[in-house]
Design a protein around this motif. Structure first.
Motif, PDB file in Angstrom:
ATOM      1  N   UNK A  72       2.476 -53.940 -30.270  1.00 26.93           N
ATOM      2  CA  UNK A  72       3.128 -52.182 -30.546  1.00 26.93           C
ATOM      3  C   UNK A  72       1.099 -51.673 -30.887  1.00 26.93           C
ATOM      4  N   UNK A  73       1.198 -50.412 -30.506  1.00 24.88           N
ATOM      5  CA  UNK A  73      -0.508 -50.082 -30.415  1.00 24.88           C
ATOM      6  C   UNK A  73      -1.219 -48.594 -31.541  1.00 24.88           C
ATOM      7  N   UNK A  74      -1.290 -49.334 -32.323  1.00 28.02           N
ATOM      8  CA  UNK A  74      -1.921 -47.837 -33.164  1.00 28.02           C
ATOM      9  C   UNK A  74      -0.646 -46.831 -33.440  1.00 28.02           C
ATOM     10  N   UNK A  75       0.359 -47.908 -34.220  1.00 29.72           N
ATOM     11  CA  UNK A  75       1.767 -47.556 -34.132  1.00 29.72           C
ATOM     12  C   UNK A  75       2.016 -47.074 -35.430  1.00 29.72           C
ATOM     13  N   UNK A  76       2.563 -46.437 -36.028  1.00 32.57           N
ATOM     14  CA  UNK A  76       2.533 -45.585 -37.289  1.00 32.57           C
ATOM     15  C   UNK A  76       4.475 -46.829 -38.341  1.00 32.57           C
ATOM     16  N   UNK A  77       4.017 -47.005 -38.866  1.00 31.68           N
ATOM     17  CA  UNK A  77       5.280 -47.913 -39.628  1.00 31.68           C
ATOM     18  C   UNK A  77       5.935 -47.013 -40.770  1.00 31.68           C
ATOM     19  N   UNK A  78       5.130 -45.990 -41.336  1.00 33.48           N
ATOM     20  CA  UNK A  78       5.292 -45.327 -42.344  1.00 33.48           C
ATOM     21  C   UNK A  78       5.105 -43.582 -42.124  1.00 33.48           C
ATOM     22  N   UNK A  79       4.812 -43.114 -42.802  1.00 34.01           N
ATOM     23  CA  UNK A  79       4.356 -41.507 -43.491  1.00 34.01           C
ATOM     24  C   UNK A  79       3.504 -41.849 -44.282  1.00 34.01           C
ATOM     25  N   UNK A  80       2.267 -42.133 -44.184  1.00 34.61           N
ATOM     26  CA  UNK A  80       0.935 -42.299 -44.783  1.00 34.61           C
ATOM     27  C   UNK A  80      -0.239 -41.120 -44.963  1.00 34.61           C
ATOM     28  N   UNK A  81      -0.926 -41.210 -46.380  1.00 36.38           N
ATOM     29  CA  UNK A  81      -1.463 -40.031 -46.389  1.00 36.38           C
ATOM     30  C   UNK A  81      -1.976 -39.793 -44.804  1.00 36.38           C
ATOM     31  N   UNK A  82      -2.930 -41.103 -44.655  1.00 38.41           N
ATOM     32  CA  UNK A  82      -3.965 -40.517 -43.303  1.00 38.41           C
ATOM     33  C   UNK A  82      -3.201 -39.725 -42.513  1.00 38.41           C
ATOM     34  N   UNK A  83      -2.321 -40.469 -42.516  1.00 38.38           N
ATOM     35  CA  UNK A  83      -1.214 -39.688 -40.984  1.00 38.38           C
ATOM     36  C   UNK A  83      -1.194 -38.565 -41.093  1.00 38.38           C
ATOM     37  N   UNK A  84      -0.668 -37.556 -42.461  1.00 45.96           N
ATOM     38  CA  UNK A  84      -0.580 -36.185 -42.744  1.00 45.96           C
ATOM     39  C   UNK A  84      -2.101 -35.483 -42.563  1.00 45.96           C
ATOM     40  N   UNK A  85      -2.759 -35.794 -42.491  1.00 47.52           N
ATOM     41  CA  UNK A  85      -4.169 -34.864 -42.575  1.00 47.52           C
ATOM     42  C   UNK A  85      -4.569 -35.234 -41.353  1.00 47.52           C
ATOM     43  N   UNK A  86      -4.649 -36.387 -40.792  1.00 46.00           N
ATOM     44  CA  UNK A  86      -5.013 -36.324 -39.540  1.00 46.00           C
ATOM     45  C   UNK A  86      -3.908 -35.223 -38.218  1.00 46.00           C
ATOM     46  N   UNK A  87      -2.696 -35.176 -39.121  1.00 49.11           N
ATOM     47  CA  UNK A  87      -1.848 -34.059 -38.105  1.00 49.11           C
ATOM     48  C   UNK A  87      -2.669 -32.663 -38.295  1.00 49.11           C
ATOM     49  N   UNK A  88      -2.761 -32.942 -39.785  1.00 48.55           N
ATOM     50  CA  UNK A  88      -2.681 -31.773 -39.885  1.00 48.55           C
ATOM     51  C   UNK A  88      -4.389 -31.269 -39.864  1.00 48.55           C
ATOM     52  N   UNK A  89      -4.835 -31.688 -39.563  1.00 48.06           N
ATOM     53  CA  UNK A  89      -6.472 -31.907 -38.718  1.00 48.06           C
ATOM     54  C   UNK A  89      -6.065 -31.263 -37.245  1.00 48.06           C
ATOM     55  N   UNK A  90      -5.390 -31.898 -36.458  1.00 49.21           N
ATOM     56  CA  UNK A  90      -4.957 -31.362 -34.888  1.00 49.21           C
ATOM     57  C   UNK A  90      -4.155 -30.055 -34.909  1.00 49.21           C
ATOM     58  N   UNK A  91      -2.922 -30.013 -36.304  1.00 53.01           N
ATOM     59  CA  UNK A  91      -2.053 -28.392 -36.340  1.00 53.01           C
ATOM     60  C   UNK A  91      -3.352 -27.115 -35.763  1.00 53.01           C
ATOM     61  N   UNK A  92      -4.874 -27.736 -37.203  1.00 53.05           N
ATOM     62  CA  UNK A  92      -6.126 -26.850 -36.980  1.00 53.05           C
ATOM     63  C   UNK A  92      -6.534 -26.770 -35.756  1.00 53.05           C
ATOM     64  N   UNK A  93      -6.712 -27.758 -35.096  1.00 49.11           N
ATOM     65  CA  UNK A  93      -7.296 -27.397 -33.940  1.00 49.11           C
ATOM     66  C   UNK A  93      -6.717 -27.142 -32.380  1.00 49.11           C
ATOM     67  N   UNK A  94      -5.248 -27.106 -32.421  1.00 51.10           N
ATOM     68  CA  UNK A  94      -4.429 -25.965 -32.076  1.00 51.10           C
ATOM     69  C   UNK A  94      -4.104 -25.114 -32.152  1.00 51.10           C
ATOM     70  N   UNK A  95      -4.415 -24.324 -32.838  1.00 50.92           N
ATOM     71  CA  UNK A  95      -4.752 -23.647 -33.059  1.00 50.92           C
ATOM     72  C   UNK A  95      -5.848 -22.362 -32.677  1.00 50.92           C
TER      73      UNK A  95
END
Length: 267
Positions: free
Chosen positions: A135-158
């Motif tokens: 596994x490489x940079x795999x997520x094993x559960x939903x972590x606060x850091x995971x959500x924060x990173x996705x929220x940042x990406x969502x804003x960038x893609x706008x």
């Protein structure tokens, strides 16, 4: 003379056609061992692995096979929304079709990001055929850091032009690809998702690679992956490395995988 040959593969399934690519070492450089199967990330595809599969095949002497999941890259569009158990479902849908079409008796699973979770699920579901798991940079559960990173990406893609980067690789499926990642992971119903049940059914050796600066997950993920599997496990934390080690520290990842596989003395 090239030491690696590449082959495009098309696989018909009930849901649509899948695209795969296989890199084979020249006979004098091949060990004839189980091929390494690559599982891409949430926005990824075969083409986005760039030259990593070829370099991995050259270093390990194993064939390397990557495929576009349904809805990604050159594979057919996905006709609906991702179900919340899409990570586990891949083991019995797209990947099962790949195993059958290529008539593979054994494989080494290698997955990046959510593809790492799919590699875990495939190693668990096809335990008799999976010789090793990386596994490489795999997520094993939903972590606060995971959500924060996705929220940042969502804003960038706008921002204007950002979706064009996905269109280059996914064509008119790009908007679906982005929504499948962001909307699924941010859904309240997905908050409790984890790999725990699947990890308990992994029997093969496991190598969990993670960057210490990964913006989508802390080192708790490789610790959980290595700690919950039944076979021999190892963790490699790459310093000053983010979420894409195979691009940021390609040589280090390839050499780590080669040393680890050689040390296992598996087919």
């Amino acid at each position: 003379m090239s030491f690696i040959s590449a082959q495009d593969i098309w696989i018909d399934t009930a849901e649509g056609r899948l695209f795969a690519k296989r890199w084979n070492p020249a006979p004098e450089h091949s060990h004839g061992d189980a091929p390494i199967m690559l599982f891409h990330d949430s926005l990824g595809c075969v083409e986005l692995w760039r030259d990593f599969p070829e370099q991995l095949a050259l270093s390990t002497g194993r064939s390397v096979i990557a495929y576009d999941r349904l809805g990604f890259g050159q594979s057919d569009p996905h006709r609906g929304k991702l179900e919340f158990d899409f990570v586990r479902n891949e083991a019995r849908s797209g990947f099962r079709a790949l195993l059958d079409a290529l008539r593979l008796e054994s494989f080494v699973a290698f997955g990046h990001s959510v593809g790492g979770g799919m590699a875990v699920c495939c190693a668990a579901a096809h335990a008799a055929h999976c010789n090793a798991l990386v596994t490489e940079a795999a997520q094993a559960f939903v972590e606060d850091r995971t959500i924060a990173g996705i929220l940042d990406a969502k804003q960038a893609f706008q921002q204007p032009g950002h979706l064009d980067r996905l269109t280059k690789y996914h064509g008119d499926k790009a908007a679906w690809v982005l929504s499948a990642w962001i909307d699924t992971w941010l859904a309240p119903e997905f908050a409790g998702w984890n790999l725990d049940d699947d990890l308990r059914h992994v029997q093969c050796p496991v190598l969990a690679i993670h960057g210490d600066q990964d913006e989508y997950g802390s080192t708790r993920h490789p610790e959980r992956i290595a700690g919950m599997t039944a076979g021999h496990s190892a963790i490699e934390i790459l310093p000053n490395c983010g979420h894409v080690p195979h691009r940021e520290e390609s040589d280090a990842v390839i050499q780590s995988v080669k040393r680890w596989l050689d040390g296992l003395a598996i087919d």
